[in-house]
Design a protein around this motif. Structure first.
Motif, PDB file in Angstrom:
ATOM      1  N   PRO A 143       0.829  -1.213   0.000  1.00  0.00           N
ATOM      2  CA  PRO A 143       0.000   0.000   0.000  1.00  0.00           C
ATOM      3  C   PRO A 143       0.860   1.258   0.000  1.00  0.00           C
ATOM      4  N   ASP A 144       0.295   2.310  -0.536  1.00  0.00           N
ATOM      5  CA  ASP A 144       0.973   3.599  -0.583  1.00  0.00           C
ATOM      6  C   ASP A 144       0.812   4.278   0.787  1.00  0.00           C
ATOM      7  N   PRO A 145       1.899   4.406   1.557  1.00  0.00           N
ATOM      8  CA  PRO A 145       1.771   4.964   2.903  1.00  0.00           C
ATOM      9  C   PRO A 145       1.263   6.399   2.927  1.00  0.00           C
ATOM     10  N   THR A 146       1.552   7.187   1.891  1.00  0.00           N
ATOM     11  CA  THR A 146       1.060   8.573   1.890  1.00  0.00           C
ATOM     12  C   THR A 146      -0.458   8.609   1.740  1.00  0.00           C
ATOM     13  N   VAL A 147      -1.025   7.667   0.987  1.00  0.00           N
ATOM     14  CA  VAL A 147      -2.479   7.593   0.825  1.00  0.00           C
ATOM     15  C   VAL A 147      -3.112   7.095   2.126  1.00  0.00           C
ATOM     16  N   VAL A 148      -2.526   6.044   2.720  1.00  0.00           N
ATOM     17  CA  VAL A 148      -3.045   5.527   3.991  1.00  0.00           C
ATOM     18  C   VAL A 148      -3.003   6.623   5.048  1.00  0.00           C
ATOM     19  N   ALA A 149      -1.907   7.359   5.135  1.00  0.00           N
ATOM     20  CA  ALA A 149      -1.776   8.443   6.115  1.00  0.00           C
ATOM     21  C   ALA A 149      -2.826   9.523   5.880  1.00  0.00           C
ATOM     22  N   ALA A 150      -3.030   9.907   4.635  1.00  0.00           N
ATOM     23  CA  ALA A 150      -4.037  10.938   4.318  1.00  0.00           C
ATOM     24  C   ALA A 150      -5.431  10.463   4.718  1.00  0.00           C
ATOM     25  N   HIS A 151      -5.740   9.197   4.433  1.00  0.00           N
ATOM     26  CA  HIS A 151      -7.041   8.652   4.818  1.00  0.00           C
ATOM     27  C   HIS A 151      -7.191   8.587   6.334  1.00  0.00           C
ATOM     28  N   ASN A 152      -6.146   8.141   7.036  1.00  0.00           N
ATOM     29  CA  ASN A 152      -6.216   8.079   8.498  1.00  0.00           C
ATOM     30  C   ASN A 152      -6.364   9.471   9.110  1.00  0.00           C
ATOM     31  N   ASP A 153      -5.671  10.462   8.555  1.00  0.00           N
ATOM     32  CA  ASP A 153      -5.811  11.835   9.042  1.00  0.00           C
ATOM     33  C   ASP A 153      -7.235  12.346   8.812  1.00  0.00           C
ATOM     34  N   MET A 154      -7.775  12.103   7.623  1.00  0.00           N
ATOM     35  CA  MET A 154      -9.153  12.514   7.333  1.00  0.00           C
ATOM     36  C   MET A 154     -10.139  11.843   8.282  1.00  0.00           C
ATOM     37  N   PHE A 155      -9.939  10.546   8.507  1.00  0.00           N
ATOM     38  CA  PHE A 155     -10.816   9.772   9.374  1.00  0.00           C
ATOM     39  C   PHE A 155     -10.799  10.341  10.797  1.00  0.00           C
ATOM     40  N   ARG A 156      -9.605  10.552  11.355  1.00  0.00           N
ATOM     41  CA  ARG A 156      -9.476  11.108  12.709  1.00  0.00           C
ATOM     42  C   ARG A 156     -10.122  12.477  12.808  1.00  0.00           C
ATOM     43  N   ARG A 157      -9.826  13.337  11.857  1.00  0.00           N
ATOM     44  CA  ARG A 157     -10.350  14.710  11.905  1.00  0.00           C
ATOM     45  C   ARG A 157     -11.858  14.744  11.715  1.00  0.00           C
ATOM     46  N   SER A 158     -12.359  13.849  10.898  1.00  0.00           N
ATOM     47  CA  SER A 158     -13.808  13.775  10.697  1.00  0.00           C
ATOM     48  C   SER A 158     -14.513  13.362  11.985  1.00  0.00           C
ATOM     49  N   LEU A 159     -14.043  12.269  12.607  1.00  0.00           N
ATOM     50  CA  LEU A 159     -14.685  11.773  13.826  1.00  0.00           C
ATOM     51  C   LEU A 159     -14.457  12.684  15.029  1.00  0.00           C
ATOM     52  N   CYS A 160     -13.264  13.207  15.155  1.00  0.00           N
ATOM     53  CA  CYS A 160     -12.897  13.942  16.368  1.00  0.00           C
ATOM     54  C   CYS A 160     -13.173  15.441  16.303  1.00  0.00           C
ATOM     55  N   LEU A 161     -13.099  16.016  15.122  1.00  0.00           N
ATOM     56  CA  LEU A 161     -13.249  17.466  14.987  1.00  0.00           C
ATOM     57  C   LEU A 161     -14.447  17.871  14.149  1.00  0.00           C
ATOM     58  N   GLY A 162     -15.111  16.888  13.542  1.00  0.00           N
ATOM     59  CA  GLY A 162     -16.276  17.187  12.717  1.00  0.00           C
ATOM     60  C   GLY A 162     -15.938  17.773  11.361  1.00  0.00           C
ATOM     61  N   ILE A 163     -14.691  17.618  10.922  1.00  0.00           N
ATOM     62  CA  ILE A 163     -14.272  18.125   9.609  1.00  0.00           C
ATOM     63  C   ILE A 163     -14.689  17.107   8.553  1.00  0.00           C
ATOM     64  N   ALA A 164     -15.480  17.544   7.600  1.00  0.00           N
ATOM     65  CA  ALA A 164     -15.989  16.635   6.576  1.00  0.00           C
ATOM     66  C   ALA A 164     -14.838  16.078   5.740  1.00  0.00           C
ATOM     67  N   PRO A 165     -14.770  14.745   5.600  1.00  0.00           N
ATOM     68  CA  PRO A 165     -13.702  14.156   4.775  1.00  0.00           C
ATOM     69  C   PRO A 165     -13.985  14.389   3.296  1.00  0.00           C
ATOM     70  N   GLN A 166     -12.939  14.351   2.501  1.00  0.00           N
ATOM     71  CA  GLN A 166     -13.082  14.535   1.053  1.00  0.00           C
ATOM     72  C   GLN A 166     -13.662  13.299   0.388  1.00  0.00           C
ATOM     73  N   ILE A 167     -13.527  12.135   1.040  1.00  0.00           N
ATOM     74  CA  ILE A 167     -14.063  10.879   0.524  1.00  0.00           C
ATOM     75  C   ILE A 167     -14.726  10.126   1.671  1.00  0.00           C
TER      76      ILE A 167
END
Length: 129
Positions: free
Chosen positions: A12-36
């Motif tokens: 797997p591409d670690p930069t993509v996994v990291a971006a997805h994990n960051d989006m996931f955390r920010r979405s759940l914890c801060l209410g920031i809408a993910p791009q996907i």
């Protein structure tokens, strides 16, 4: 000599996994809408929950804001673990990635593909580890 039939191992591409994990955390914890769309859920441990609502809220906020990733706490570059202090207590978060539809029984073979991956974010006291 016959050519070897070597099965290619998917990496797997670690930069993509990291971006997805960051989006996931920010979405759940801060209410920031993910791009996907990123499937998953978040839980806290019992010990963390015993610290009270205000403590939990601060831990969730710190988890969402965490961005101090380095080789010692992020060796794969996945942004799937973090540690910080709240009110003098050490707190960890961990994101585990599973095959979508496996009821979180099997690890994700392609964690950089959101169509095949669901995540579990666990926020815990360091003593829970």
């Amino acid at each position: 000599m016959f050519p070897l039939d070597i099965e290619q191992t998917y990496i797997p591409d670690p930069t993509v996994v990291a971006a997805h994990n960051d989006m996931f955390r920010r979405s759940l914890c801060l209410g920031i809408a993910p791009q996907i769309v990123l499937a998953g859920r978040a839980v806290t441990t019992h010990a963390l929950a015993l610290e009270g609502d205000d403590f939990i809220k601060e831990c969730v906020r710190e988890t969402g804001n965490f961005d101090t990733f380095a080789p010692d706490n992020d060796p794969n570059g996945y942004h799937d673990f973090g540690a910080f202090d709240v009110e003098g207590k050490r707190v960890f978060f961990k994101i585990d990635m599973f095959e979508r539809g496996s009821h979180m029984r099997w690890g994700a073979e392609n964690p950089d593909d959101p169509a095949q991956t669901e995540r579990l974010l666990t926020i815990m006291l360091a003593s829970d580890w």
